[in-house]
Scaffold this motif. Structure first.
Motif, PDB file in Angstrom:
ATOM      1  N   HIS A 177       0.563  -0.908   0.030  1.00 33.32           N
ATOM      2  CA  HIS A 177      -0.010   0.074  -0.163  1.00 33.32           C
ATOM      3  C   HIS A 177       0.772   1.134  -0.130  1.00 33.32           C
ATOM      4  CE1 HIS A 177       1.057  -1.324   4.145  1.00 33.32           C
ATOM      5  NE2 HIS A 177       0.967  -0.626   4.702  1.00 33.32           N
ATOM      6  N   GLY A 178       1.938   1.292  -0.063  1.00 31.33           N
ATOM      7  CA  GLY A 178       3.213   2.329  -0.052  1.00 31.33           C
ATOM      8  C   GLY A 178       2.666   3.176   1.247  1.00 31.33           C
ATOM      9  N   GLY A 179       2.953   2.560   2.754  1.00 26.46           N
ATOM     10  CA  GLY A 179       3.409   3.223   3.412  1.00 26.46           C
ATOM     11  C   GLY A 179       1.233   4.583   4.098  1.00 26.46           C
ATOM     12  N   LEU A 180      -0.150   3.931   3.173  1.00 27.11           N
ATOM     13  CA  LEU A 180      -1.016   5.001   3.600  1.00 27.11           C
ATOM     14  C   LEU A 180      -2.156   3.618   3.191  1.00 27.11           C
ATOM     15  CD1 LEU A 180       0.539   7.431   0.569  1.00 27.11           C
ATOM     16  CD2 LEU A 180       0.338   7.382   3.056  1.00 27.11           C
ATOM     17  N   GLN A 181      -2.859   3.827   4.261  1.00 29.89           N
ATOM     18  CA  GLN A 181      -3.460   3.361   4.204  1.00 29.89           C
ATOM     19  C   GLN A 181      -5.403   4.706   4.627  1.00 29.89           C
ATOM     20  OE1 GLN A 181      -4.145  -0.115   6.688  1.00 29.89           O
ATOM     21  NE2 GLN A 181      -2.287  -1.917   5.208  1.00 29.89           N
ATOM     22  N   GLY A 182      -6.001   4.454   3.993  1.00 29.29           N
ATOM     23  CA  GLY A 182      -6.980   5.561   4.647  1.00 29.29           C
ATOM     24  C   GLY A 182      -6.375   6.245   4.619  1.00 29.29           C
ATOM     25  N   GLY A 183      -5.596   7.072   3.415  1.00 28.77           N
ATOM     26  CA  GLY A 183      -5.534   8.089   3.090  1.00 28.77           C
ATOM     27  C   GLY A 183      -4.442   8.625   4.315  1.00 28.77           C
ATOM     28  N   ILE A 184      -4.344   7.795   5.452  1.00 33.57           N
ATOM     29  CA  ILE A 184      -3.545   7.999   6.483  1.00 33.57           C
ATOM     30  C   ILE A 184      -1.930   7.225   5.945  1.00 33.57           C
ATOM     31  CG2 ILE A 184      -3.558   8.105   8.881  1.00 33.57           C
ATOM     32  CD1 ILE A 184      -6.083   8.157   8.974  1.00 33.57           C
ATOM     33  N   THR A 185      -0.700   8.015   6.883  1.00 36.44           N
ATOM     34  CA  THR A 185       0.549   7.495   7.299  1.00 36.44           C
ATOM     35  C   THR A 185       0.208   6.553   7.458  1.00 36.44           C
ATOM     36  OG1 THR A 185       1.342   8.378   8.177  1.00 36.44           O
ATOM     37  CG2 THR A 185       1.478   9.064   6.257  1.00 36.44           C
ATOM     38  N   THR A 186       1.464   5.175   7.070  1.00 43.09           N
ATOM     39  CA  THR A 186       1.173   4.191   8.227  1.00 43.09           C
ATOM     40  C   THR A 186       2.451   3.766   9.378  1.00 43.09           C
ATOM     41  OG1 THR A 186       2.630   2.458   7.204  1.00 43.09           O
ATOM     42  CG2 THR A 186       0.077   2.180   6.970  1.00 43.09           C
ATOM     43  N   GLY A 187       3.447   4.746   8.959  1.00 40.01           N
ATOM     44  CA  GLY A 187       4.944   4.890   9.918  1.00 40.01           C
ATOM     45  C   GLY A 187       5.729   3.786   8.424  1.00 40.01           C
ATOM     46  N   GLN A 188       4.868   3.333   8.113  1.00 37.05           N
ATOM     47  CA  GLN A 188       5.909   2.529   6.629  1.00 37.05           C
ATOM     48  C   GLN A 188       6.534   3.427   6.526  1.00 37.05           C
ATOM     49  OE1 GLN A 188       2.884  -0.330   6.916  1.00 37.05           O
ATOM     50  NE2 GLN A 188       4.756  -2.292   6.746  1.00 37.05           N
ATOM     51  N   PRO A 189       7.843   2.992   4.844  1.00 39.09           N
ATOM     52  CA  PRO A 189       7.930   4.112   3.893  1.00 39.09           C
ATOM     53  C   PRO A 189       6.638   3.893   2.865  1.00 39.09           C
ATOM     54  CG  PRO A 189       9.678   2.120   4.252  1.00 39.09           C
ATOM     55  CD  PRO A 189       8.505   1.921   5.488  1.00 39.09           C
ATOM     56  N   ILE A 190       7.032   5.525   2.538  1.00 33.44           N
ATOM     57  CA  ILE A 190       6.386   5.988   1.585  1.00 33.44           C
ATOM     58  C   ILE A 190       6.246   6.112   0.100  1.00 33.44           C
ATOM     59  CG2 ILE A 190       4.685   8.005   0.679  1.00 33.44           C
ATOM     60  CD1 ILE A 190       4.756   8.898   3.399  1.00 33.44           C
ATOM     61  N   TYR A 191       6.531   5.531  -0.852  1.00 35.15           N
ATOM     62  CA  TYR A 191       6.879   5.330  -2.337  1.00 35.15           C
ATOM     63  C   TYR A 191       5.936   5.267  -3.060  1.00 35.15           C
ATOM     64  CZ  TYR A 191       5.513   0.219  -2.008  1.00 35.15           C
ATOM     65  OH  TYR A 191       4.959  -0.634  -2.426  1.00 35.15           O
ATOM     66  N   GLY A 192       6.835   4.982  -4.133  1.00 29.79           N
ATOM     67  CA  GLY A 192       5.348   5.349  -5.732  1.00 29.79           C
ATOM     68  C   GLY A 192       6.653   6.050  -6.632  1.00 29.79           C
ATOM     69  N   GLU A 193       5.800   6.628  -7.430  1.00 34.97           N
ATOM     70  CA  GLU A 193       6.289   6.923  -9.440  1.00 34.97           C
ATOM     71  C   GLU A 193       5.256   7.720 -10.020  1.00 34.97           C
ATOM     72  OE1 GLU A 193       7.678   3.376 -11.329  1.00 34.97           O
ATOM     73  OE2 GLU A 193       6.227   3.879 -12.703  1.00 34.97           O
ATOM     74  N   ALA A 194       5.974   8.245 -10.918  1.00 33.54           N
ATOM     75  CA  ALA A 194       5.811   9.900 -10.992  1.00 33.54           C
ATOM     76  C   ALA A 194       6.066   9.556 -12.156  1.00 33.54           C
ATOM     77  CB  ALA A 194       5.776  10.725 -10.996  1.00 33.54           C
ATOM     78  N   THR A 195       4.914  10.289 -13.756  1.00 34.04           N
ATOM     79  CA  THR A 195       5.878  10.027 -15.425  1.00 34.04           C
ATOM     80  C   THR A 195       5.731  11.431 -15.849  1.00 34.04           C
ATOM     81  OG1 THR A 195       4.465   7.805 -15.059  1.00 34.04           O
ATOM     82  CG2 THR A 195       5.127   8.749 -17.358  1.00 34.04           C
ATOM     83  N   TRP A 196       6.557  11.612 -16.400  1.00 36.56           N
ATOM     84  CA  TRP A 196       6.499  12.649 -17.530  1.00 36.56           C
ATOM     85  C   TRP A 196       6.819  12.116 -18.955  1.00 36.56           C
ATOM     86  CZ3 TRP A 196       8.511  12.519 -12.890  1.00 36.56           C
ATOM     87  CH2 TRP A 196       8.436  13.753 -11.417  1.00 36.56           C
ATOM     88  N   HIS A 197       5.908  12.883 -19.487  1.00 31.75           N
ATOM     89  CA  HIS A 197       5.993  12.717 -20.951  1.00 31.75           C
ATOM     90  C   HIS A 197       7.374  13.481 -21.608  1.00 31.75           C
ATOM     91  CE1 HIS A 197       4.782  17.511 -21.563  1.00 31.75           C
ATOM     92  NE2 HIS A 197       3.882  17.410 -20.905  1.00 31.75           N
ATOM     93  N   ALA A 198       7.512  13.751 -23.083  1.00 32.23           N
ATOM     94  CA  ALA A 198       8.657  14.377 -24.009  1.00 32.23           C
ATOM     95  C   ALA A 198       8.636  15.048 -23.707  1.00 32.23           C
ATOM     96  CB  ALA A 198       8.655  13.459 -25.024  1.00 32.23           C
ATOM     97  N   PRO A 199       9.607  16.085 -23.581  1.00 36.28           N
ATOM     98  CA  PRO A 199       9.735  18.046 -23.747  1.00 36.28           C
ATOM     99  C   PRO A 199       8.471  18.676 -24.979  1.00 36.28           C
ATOM    100  CG  PRO A 199      11.420  17.231 -22.647  1.00 36.28           C
ATOM    101  CD  PRO A 199      10.864  15.440 -22.938  1.00 36.28           C
ATOM    102  N   THR A 200       7.588  18.448 -24.640  1.00 36.57           N
ATOM    103  CA  THR A 200       7.753  19.594 -25.876  1.00 36.57           C
ATOM    104  C   THR A 200       8.169  20.048 -27.431  1.00 36.57           C
ATOM    105  OG1 THR A 200       5.926  21.423 -24.595  1.00 36.57           O
ATOM    106  CG2 THR A 200       5.227  19.312 -25.137  1.00 36.57           C
ATOM    107  N   SER A 201       9.086  21.019 -27.104  1.00 33.22           N
ATOM    108  CA  SER A 201      10.275  21.770 -27.399  1.00 33.22           C
ATOM    109  C   SER A 201      11.365  21.074 -28.320  1.00 33.22           C
ATOM    110  CB  SER A 201      10.750  22.952 -26.390  1.00 33.22           C
ATOM    111  OG  SER A 201       8.924  23.764 -26.080  1.00 33.22           O
ATOM    112  N   ILE A 202      11.128  20.864 -29.926  1.00 35.28           N
ATOM    113  CA  ILE A 202      11.591  20.355 -30.154  1.00 35.28           C
ATOM    114  C   ILE A 202      11.787  20.762 -31.461  1.00 35.28           C
ATOM    115  CG2 ILE A 202      10.930  17.672 -29.026  1.00 35.28           C
ATOM    116  CD1 ILE A 202       9.930  17.394 -31.601  1.00 35.28           C
ATOM    117  N   PRO A 203      13.052  20.931 -32.154  1.00 36.49           N
ATOM    118  CA  PRO A 203      13.734  21.152 -33.069  1.00 36.49           C
ATOM    119  C   PRO A 203      12.916  20.402 -34.688  1.00 36.49           C
ATOM    120  CG  PRO A 203      15.756  20.220 -32.454  1.00 36.49           C
ATOM    121  CD  PRO A 203      14.418  19.792 -31.524  1.00 36.49           C
TER     122      PRO A 203
END
Length: 383
Positions: free
Chosen positions: A281-307
């Protein structure tokens, strides 16, 4: 324009535009007594600043910070902390062709449609340049959390179709800053670097993702529904330009797990407290921290400024045209986004710590001086 403030007790308010005179941030709610000088903030800004390698923009910004309020004799006073980072290498002329001809997948048209105007130099307020303010504020949050034994770290775990194997928190601490991709798995970092080169030489860009983790966060932070920890953290991550997804724990993989597989039995810790047997559960249950490590991931699209040559329309002349976005742009975003992710996680945690009473909102222990233990600025006798 709204949306320039983050946090509830630890409030961050920012200003500035990509090619304006300066970027700036005010941090309200930092307790008095935190040892702080410009070098603490500069260390984090140096990790985010442009021109660090061949896979970042060549814009030559020193990102030198100046603290102009909220500290005295090297300690915070409890009043708002003001910080300014001047823009030294803005070149707006290359953006003149796009004043009425929006660049593909940028905020050019949406900003103009909403406000009837915009600062078109470098994207103005929509530019990721603005995250320099967040990193400056996050450096203060990081110092507060270090006193509480809380550590936050992130690394680039995927670029394009190249994905790093899982790494430990200790490996992230040891290896992330040792290569320009900021991947904590050195062998994968080399492959990522080669792949970025391929896209850069082709005049293109590529997306990627960042894995993050927080250790030492106490249980009990957050609240159900709209003030849940993941809701606030998701807001923080989605505020970072070009973010397309945020997940914690099993994330998207959870849709493939049965309830009996994902559910974790309870057991007693060595201290006699109930704790889950695992941490899917990534250190979160019911929207509240459990005291365990919080972990996760975020994604970025490719930069839009290209030549590469692309198509657009000019809403003033009614013409269709081909354009090239010429300038100094990153071919990939996650390597420079790592300190931004860490900053937003630090800011989210410290805000919850203050809201939950885990940190005294008025003053921290350890401030030298005559009234370190007797004087309480918030008491009625001193108003």
């Amino acid at each position: 324009m709204n949306g320039n403030r983050f946090g509830r007790l630890f409030q961050v308010t920012t200003y500035g535009e990509s090619h304006g005179d300066a970027m700036g941030v005010t941090v309200s709610g930092c307790p008095a007594g935190l040892e702080l000088d410009e070098s603490d903030v500069q260390a984090e800004l140096d990790r985010r600043k442009p021109g660090q390698s061949m896979i970042t923009t060549s814009r030559g910004e020193p990102d030198a910070v100046s603290i102009n309020s909220g500290t005295q004799d090297g300690y915070t006073t409890g009043t708002p902390i003001g910080m300014v980072i001047e823009n030294k290498d803005a070149r707006s002329g290359k953006y003149e062709p796009f004043v009425t001809a929006p660049r593909p997948s940028h905020g050019d048209f949406t900003y103009s449609a909403k406000f009837g105007t915009r600062n078109w130099g470098g994207g103005g307020r929509s530019s990721a340049r603005e995250t320099v303010n967040w990193v400056a504020a996050g450096a203060i949050a990081k110092k507060i959390l270090e006193r509480e034994g809380i550590q936050v770290k992130a690394h680039v775990n995927q670029i394009g179709d190249i994905e790093a194997p899982p790494v430990t928190f200790e490996e992230m601490l040891e290896h992330t800053e040792k290569n320009e991709v900021r991947c904590a798995h050195p062998e994968t970092a080399e492959r990522m670097r080669d792949r970025i080169d391929e896209y850069q030489k082709a005049g293109d860009s590529i997306g990627g993702s960042i894995y993050f983790e927080a250790r030492g966060v106490p249980r009990g932070l957050g609240a159900p529904r709209f003030d849940s920890f993941p809701a606030r953290l998701g807001k923080a991550m989605f505020s970072i330009p070009a973010t397309t997804s945020f997940e914690f724990g099993l994330g998207r993989e959870a849709r493939e797990w049965t309830g009996s597989d994902r559910n974790e039995d309870w057991e007693f810790s060595e201290d006699g407290d109930p704790v889950p047997e695992g941490n899917t559960h990534g250190g979160l249950q019911g929207g509240i921290t459990t005291g365990q490590p919080i972990y996760g991931e975020a994604t970025w699209h490719a930069p839009t400024s290209i030549p590469k040559t692309q198509k657009t329309v000019d809403w003033e002349t009614g013409e269709e045209k081909e354009i090239q976005v010429v300038g100094r742009h990153d071919p990939v975003l996650p390597p420079r986004a790592v300190p931004v992710v860490e900053a937003m996680l630090n800011l989210t945690i410290v805000d919850f710590m203050l809201l939950g009473g885990r940190i005294n909102p008025d003053r921290l222990d350890g401030r030298p001086g005559e009234y370190a233990t007797e004087y309480h600025p918030s008491s009625p006798d001193n108003e």
